[in-house]
Design a protein around this motif. Structure first.
Motif, PDB file in Angstrom:
ATOM      1  N   THR A   1       0.837  -1.194   0.000  1.00 44.44           N
ATOM      2  CA  THR A   1       0.000   0.000   0.000  1.00 44.44           C
ATOM      3  C   THR A   1       0.875   1.248   0.000  1.00 44.44           C
ATOM      4  O   THR A   1       1.822   1.352   0.778  1.00 44.44           O
ATOM      5  N   ALA A   2       0.557   2.194  -0.879  1.00 46.54           N
ATOM      6  CA  ALA A   2       1.234   3.491  -0.913  1.00 46.54           C
ATOM      7  C   ALA A   2       0.235   4.565  -0.524  1.00 46.54           C
ATOM      8  O   ALA A   2      -0.982   4.413  -0.738  1.00 46.54           O
ATOM      9  N   GLY A   3       0.725   5.645   0.069  1.00 45.80           N
ATOM     10  CA  GLY A   3      -0.198   6.682   0.496  1.00 45.80           C
ATOM     11  C   GLY A   3       0.456   8.031   0.686  1.00 45.80           C
ATOM     12  O   GLY A   3       1.683   8.159   0.657  1.00 45.80           O
ATOM     13  N   VAL A   4      -0.373   9.032   0.882  1.00 48.15           N
ATOM     14  CA  VAL A   4       0.074  10.384   1.198  1.00 48.15           C
ATOM     15  C   VAL A   4      -0.821  10.892   2.318  1.00 48.15           C
ATOM     16  O   VAL A   4      -2.025  10.609   2.344  1.00 48.15           O
ATOM     17  N   GLU A   5      -0.235  11.628   3.271  1.00 41.18           N
ATOM     18  CA  GLU A   5      -1.027  12.097   4.397  1.00 41.18           C
ATOM     19  C   GLU A   5      -0.552  13.442   4.915  1.00 41.18           C
ATOM     20  O   GLU A   5       0.613  13.842   4.727  1.00 41.18           O
ATOM     21  N   TYR A   6      -1.493  14.132   5.554  1.00 37.01           N
ATOM     22  CA  TYR A   6      -1.177  15.345   6.313  1.00 37.01           C
ATOM     23  C   TYR A   6      -1.071  14.962   7.781  1.00 37.01           C
ATOM     24  O   TYR A   6      -1.860  14.146   8.283  1.00 37.01           O
ATOM     25  N   ARG A   7      -0.105  15.557   8.480  1.00 33.74           N
ATOM     26  CA  ARG A   7       0.098  15.224   9.890  1.00 33.74           C
ATOM     27  C   ARG A   7       0.376  16.489  10.707  1.00 33.74           C
ATOM     28  O   ARG A   7       1.205  17.323  10.335  1.00 33.74           O
ATOM     29  N   PHE A   8      -0.331  16.604  11.822  1.00 35.35           N
ATOM     30  CA  PHE A   8      -0.103  17.688  12.783  1.00 35.35           C
ATOM     31  C   PHE A   8       0.528  17.085  14.027  1.00 35.35           C
ATOM     32  O   PHE A   8      -0.024  16.165  14.631  1.00 35.35           O
ATOM     33  N   LEU A   9       1.688  17.598  14.418  1.00 37.44           N
ATOM     34  CA  LEU A   9       2.400  17.118  15.604  1.00 37.44           C
ATOM     35  C   LEU A   9       2.666  18.280  16.542  1.00 37.44           C
ATOM     36  O   LEU A   9       3.102  19.358  16.120  1.00 37.44           O
ATOM     37  N   ASP A  10       2.410  18.053  17.841  1.00 34.87           N
ATOM     38  CA  ASP A  10       2.672  19.088  18.834  1.00 34.87           C
ATOM     39  C   ASP A  10       3.325  18.449  20.050  1.00 34.87           C
ATOM     40  O   ASP A  10       3.079  17.274  20.364  1.00 34.87           O
ATOM     41  N   THR A  11       4.170  19.229  20.737  1.00 35.37           N
ATOM     42  CA  THR A  11       4.821  18.761  21.954  1.00 35.37           C
ATOM     43  C   THR A  11       4.533  19.736  23.079  1.00 35.37           C
ATOM     44  O   THR A  11       4.138  20.889  22.859  1.00 35.37           O
ATOM     45  N   THR A  12       4.748  19.282  24.303  1.00 34.07           N
ATOM     46  CA  THR A  12       4.614  20.152  25.465  1.00 34.07           C
ATOM     47  C   THR A  12       5.863  21.005  25.607  1.00 34.07           C
ATOM     48  O   THR A  12       6.881  20.778  24.949  1.00 34.07           O
ATOM     49  N   ASP A  13       5.796  22.033  26.465  1.00 31.98           N
ATOM     50  CA  ASP A  13       6.969  22.869  26.728  1.00 31.98           C
ATOM     51  C   ASP A  13       8.120  22.011  27.237  1.00 31.98           C
ATOM     52  O   ASP A  13       7.932  21.096  28.034  1.00 31.98           O
ATOM     53  N   THR A  14       9.301  22.324  26.790  1.00 33.15           N
ATOM     54  CA  THR A  14      10.455  21.507  27.134  1.00 33.15           C
ATOM     55  C   THR A  14      11.723  22.354  27.168  1.00 33.15           C
ATOM     56  O   THR A  14      11.670  23.579  27.060  1.00 33.15           O
ATOM     57  N   LEU A  15      12.860  21.709  27.310  1.00 33.61           N
ATOM     58  CA  LEU A  15      14.188  22.343  27.320  1.00 33.61           C
ATOM     59  C   LEU A  15      14.379  23.308  28.490  1.00 33.61           C
ATOM     60  O   LEU A  15      15.339  24.066  28.498  1.00 33.61           O
ATOM     61  N   ASP A  16      13.475  23.294  29.466  1.00 33.88           N
ATOM     62  CA  ASP A  16      13.551  24.248  30.574  1.00 33.88           C
ATOM     63  C   ASP A  16      13.651  25.682  30.060  1.00 33.88           C
ATOM     64  O   ASP A  16      14.257  26.541  30.678  1.00 33.88           O
ATOM     65  N   ALA A  17      13.074  25.909  28.905  1.00 38.41           N
ATOM     66  CA  ALA A  17      13.183  27.234  28.300  1.00 38.41           C
ATOM     67  C   ALA A  17      11.854  27.699  27.723  1.00 38.41           C
ATOM     68  O   ALA A  17      11.811  28.562  26.884  1.00 38.41           O
ATOM     69  N   ASP A  18      10.756  27.079  28.188  1.00 37.93           N
ATOM     70  CA  ASP A  18       9.424  27.441  27.717  1.00 37.93           C
ATOM     71  C   ASP A  18       9.334  27.394  26.196  1.00 37.93           C
ATOM     72  O   ASP A  18       8.908  28.338  25.543  1.00 37.93           O
ATOM     73  N   ILE A  19       9.772  26.280  25.634  1.00 34.14           N
ATOM     74  CA  ILE A  19       9.723  26.117  24.192  1.00 34.14           C
ATOM     75  C   ILE A  19       9.007  24.816  23.859  1.00 34.14           C
ATOM     76  O   ILE A  19       9.141  23.826  24.575  1.00 34.14           O
ATOM     77  N   ASP A  20       8.196  24.837  22.819  1.00 29.86           N
ATOM     78  CA  ASP A  20       7.615  23.603  22.328  1.00 29.86           C
ATOM     79  C   ASP A  20       7.777  23.568  20.813  1.00 29.86           C
ATOM     80  O   ASP A  20       8.246  24.532  20.212  1.00 29.86           O
ATOM     81  N   SER A  21       7.406  22.456  20.222  1.00 28.75           N
ATOM     82  CA  SER A  21       7.569  22.297  18.784  1.00 28.75           C
ATOM     83  C   SER A  21       6.238  21.876  18.174  1.00 28.75           C
ATOM     84  O   SER A  21       5.653  20.873  18.582  1.00 28.75           O
ATOM     85  N   THR A  22       5.784  22.639  17.208  1.00 24.19           N
ATOM     86  CA  THR A  22       4.565  22.322  16.474  1.00 24.19           C
ATOM     87  C   THR A  22       4.902  22.254  14.995  1.00 24.19           C
ATOM     88  O   THR A  22       5.456  23.209  14.442  1.00 24.19           O
ATOM     89  N   THR A  23       4.588  21.136  14.367  1.00 25.07           N
ATOM     90  CA  THR A  23       4.925  20.980  12.953  1.00 25.07           C
ATOM     91  C   THR A  23       3.722  20.468  12.164  1.00 25.07           C
ATOM     92  O   THR A  23       2.859  19.763  12.689  1.00 25.07           O
ATOM     93  N   HIS A  24       3.712  20.823  10.887  1.00 27.21           N
ATOM     94  CA  HIS A  24       2.759  20.302   9.912  1.00 27.21           C
ATOM     95  C   HIS A  24       3.579  19.564   8.853  1.00 27.21           C
ATOM     96  O   HIS A  24       4.581  20.093   8.376  1.00 27.21           O
ATOM     97  N   SER A  25       3.155  18.369   8.501  1.00 23.09           N
ATOM     98  CA  SER A  25       3.940  17.559   7.571  1.00 23.09           C
ATOM     99  C   SER A  25       3.058  17.000   6.463  1.00 23.09           C
ATOM    100  O   SER A  25       1.891  16.669   6.673  1.00 23.09           O
TER     101      SER A  25
END
Length: 210
Positions: A175-199
């Motif tokens: 099976t082959a496919g294509v998809e949209y993905r939303f990823l989010d993380t909580t604050d980290t690095l002890d620096a009030d930073i998080d990562s939000t990506t769209h793929s």
């Protein structure tokens, strides 16, 4: 001419009658594995580090990954997933001033995902939706501006994601496919930073039938 039309119509009729059989076949349960690759579009972040509040803007990056899971044969599957995402810092702004950014951010993510393949039994195309939870290891590598390093650290955060895509059964097992993905993380690095990506990811899976 009429013979050609009859041959074409006969071929289409055979294809139409074969599609339901393919759809039923793919509903058999079994283990599968696969890989994915695609484009990553990170959102801007607001960060506090080294006694400085700043905003970081990122270039588009890339993502790769491997999956292994179990298809339960009733339009539902569960999988474990590892993905790697990387994207460079484009610019950094602080105190109303903007600077050319440097460094990059990397994400190693381990997830448990659940998918629901939307019923569409008379066609090889199968839309699906899914979600997942897990852990993300976020590395900020030499992030800085104006020749000054601001952040260089690695930490682990809780992560969650949502997916929607369309797959195509090349065979009863591939099976082959294509998809949209939303990823989010909580604050980290002890620096009030998080990562939000769209793929946007392209994937390929091979399923072992029981």
């Amino acid at each position: 001419m009429h013979q050609k039309v009859a041959v074409i119509l006969g071929g289409l009729l055979c294809a139409m009658t074969a599609l339901p059989a393919v759809a039923e076949e793919r509903l058999q349960d079994g283990f599968y594995f696969g890989g994915q690759i695609g484009l990553v579009l990170p959102e801007d972040t607001s960060t506090s580090a080294s006694g400085l509040d700043f905003d970081a803007d990122y270039d588009a990056g890339y993502g790769i990954g491997l999956v292994g899971g179990w298809d339960f044969g009733q339009n539902f599957r569960v999988e474990g997933e590892w993905t790697f995402r990387s994207y460079a810092v484009d610019s950094v702004s602080a105190e109303g001033f903007g600077f050319k950014g440097s460094g990059n951010a990397d994400l190693n993510v381990l997830m448990i995902n659940g998918y629901f393949d939307l019923p569409w039994k008379d066609h090889r195309f199968v839309p699906y939706i899914g979600s997942g939870i897990g852990l993300a290891i976020l590395s900020a590598d030499d992030v800085g501006a104006g020749g000054e390093k601001i952040l260089d650290d690695t930490d682990t955060a809780f992560a969650y994601q949502f997916m929607a895509g369309l797959s195509y059964d090349l065979t009863n097992n591939v099976t082959a496919g294509v998809e949209y993905r939303f990823l989010d993380t909580t604050d980290t690095l002890d620096a009030d930073i998080d990562s939000t990506t769209h793929s946007i990811l392209f994937n390929l899976r091979y399923r072992f039938s029981n």
